[in-house]
Design an enzyme around this catalytic site. Structure first.
Site, short mmCIF file in Angstrom:
data_model
loop_
_atom_site.label_atom_id
_atom_site.label_comp_id
_atom_site.label_asym_id
_atom_site.label_seq_id
_atom_site.Cartn_x
_atom_site.Cartn_y
_atom_site.Cartn_z
N LYS A 1 47.17 -13.18 -8.15
CA LYS A 1 45.81 -13.63 -7.85
C LYS A 1 44.84 -12.45 -7.96
CE LYS A 1 44.20 -15.54 -3.57
NZ LYS A 1 44.62 -16.19 -2.35
N HIS B 1 38.36 -14.15 10.78
CA HIS B 1 39.63 -13.43 10.89
C HIS B 1 39.62 -12.52 12.12
CE1 HIS B 1 39.49 -13.62 6.23
NE2 HIS B 1 40.47 -14.44 6.58
N ARG C 1 41.01 -23.92 10.93
CA ARG C 1 39.60 -24.34 11.00
C ARG C 1 39.45 -25.85 11.00
NH1 ARG C 1 38.46 -20.46 6.07
NH2 ARG C 1 40.61 -21.14 5.86
N SER D 1 36.43 -16.79 3.29
CA SER D 1 36.22 -15.67 2.36
C SER D 1 35.75 -16.20 1.00
CB SER D 1 37.52 -14.88 2.19
OG SER D 1 37.87 -14.25 3.40
P1 ADP Z 1 44.85 -16.77 2.43
O1 ADP Z 1 44.29 -16.06 1.24
O2 ADP Z 1 46.34 -16.72 2.60
O3 ADP Z 1 44.26 -18.16 2.65
P2 ADP Z 1 42.94 -15.63 4.20
O4 ADP Z 1 42.72 -14.17 4.09
O5 ADP Z 1 41.87 -16.50 3.64
O6 ADP Z 1 44.38 -15.92 3.64
O7 ADP Z 1 43.13 -16.06 5.72
C1 ADP Z 1 44.15 -15.54 6.53
C2 ADP Z 1 44.24 -16.38 7.78
O8 ADP Z 1 42.99 -16.41 8.43
C3 ADP Z 1 44.61 -17.84 7.55
O9 ADP Z 1 45.43 -18.28 8.60
C4 ADP Z 1 43.30 -18.55 7.62
O10 ADP Z 1 43.44 -19.90 8.02
C5 ADP Z 1 42.61 -17.74 8.69
N1 ADP Z 1 41.15 -17.85 8.62
C6 ADP Z 1 40.36 -17.65 7.55
N2 ADP Z 1 39.07 -17.85 7.87
C7 ADP Z 1 39.05 -18.20 9.17
C8 ADP Z 1 38.01 -18.59 10.10
N3 ADP Z 1 36.75 -18.66 9.73
N4 ADP Z 1 38.37 -18.88 11.37
C9 ADP Z 1 39.67 -18.82 11.75
N5 ADP Z 1 40.69 -18.50 10.94
C10 ADP Z 1 40.39 -18.20 9.65
#
Ligand code: ADP
Length: 154
Positions: A42, A18, A91, A129
């Site tokens: 959630k 992120h 990703r 995450s």
């Molecule tokens: P959600 O719970 O809506 O999936 P996240 O908090 O997991 O949201 O992720 C928010 C954004 O960050 C999304 O666009 C996701 O694709 C991106 N993201 C998550 N992990 C990575 C990563 N390792 N590299 C690039 N983008 C990421």
């Protein structure tokens, strides 16, 4: 027009994946609002206040990045904040398919908001995450995957 982008997510917890997306995008937009989801339905591993503080600290050195809580639809949040862009990270193919559907729906709801996708750095392509939460639940060392300011065991 000031170019404002919203980066929405759960950030449960925020990862280097992120962080890297936001740092790169901070060079493209005038302002980025990192929107930490409230997620009433959630359940998250970390409470909203903790997820929020970690995000805020991660970007405290970037003057054009601010952190807000996101309640309700991202697209409504964009309207309220006069943001014309939604920023997302990609990703793999699964992310792409998912993001395309959401982007199309958002476009139907509000044609003025454009979704902008940035490819993940190859270093963080397998980082999510969800996996981090599993490691944390089993007391593993996740420090190399999280921003320097985040200590999940503090
Ligand atoms: P959600 O719970 O809506 O999936 P996240 O908090 O997991 O949201 O992720 C928010 C954004 O960050 C999304 O666009 C996701 O694709 C991106 N993201 C998550 N992990 C990575 C990563 N390792 N590299 C690039 N983008 C990421």
């Amino acid at each position: 027009m000031k170019k404002v982008a919203v980066f929405p997510g759960s950030f449960d917890p925020i990862t280097r994946g992120h962080e890297e997306i936001v740092r790169r995008a901070a060079l493209l937009f005038d302002e980025i609002i990192v929107a930490v989801g409230r997620n009433t339905s959630k359940t998250t591993l970390f409470p909203e206040s903790v997820r929020f503080e970690w995000v805020k600290k991660t970007f405290s050195d970037l003057p054009n990045v601010r952190t807000e809580v996101l309640e309700g639809l991202t697209i409504d949040f964009c309207k309220r904040n006069e943001a014309h862009f939604i920023l997302r990270g990609i990703r793999n193919g699964a992310d792409f398919e998912y993001e395309r559907s959401i982007a199309h729906m958002n476009k139907q709801l509000h044609a003025d908001v454009e979704t902008v996708l940035l490819y993940s750095d190859s270093k963080w392509i397998s980082l999510s995450s969800t996996i981090i939460r599993e490691i944390i639940k089993n007391k593993g060392d996740v420090s190399q995957f999280l921003p320097d300011v985040v200590d999940v065991y503090a």
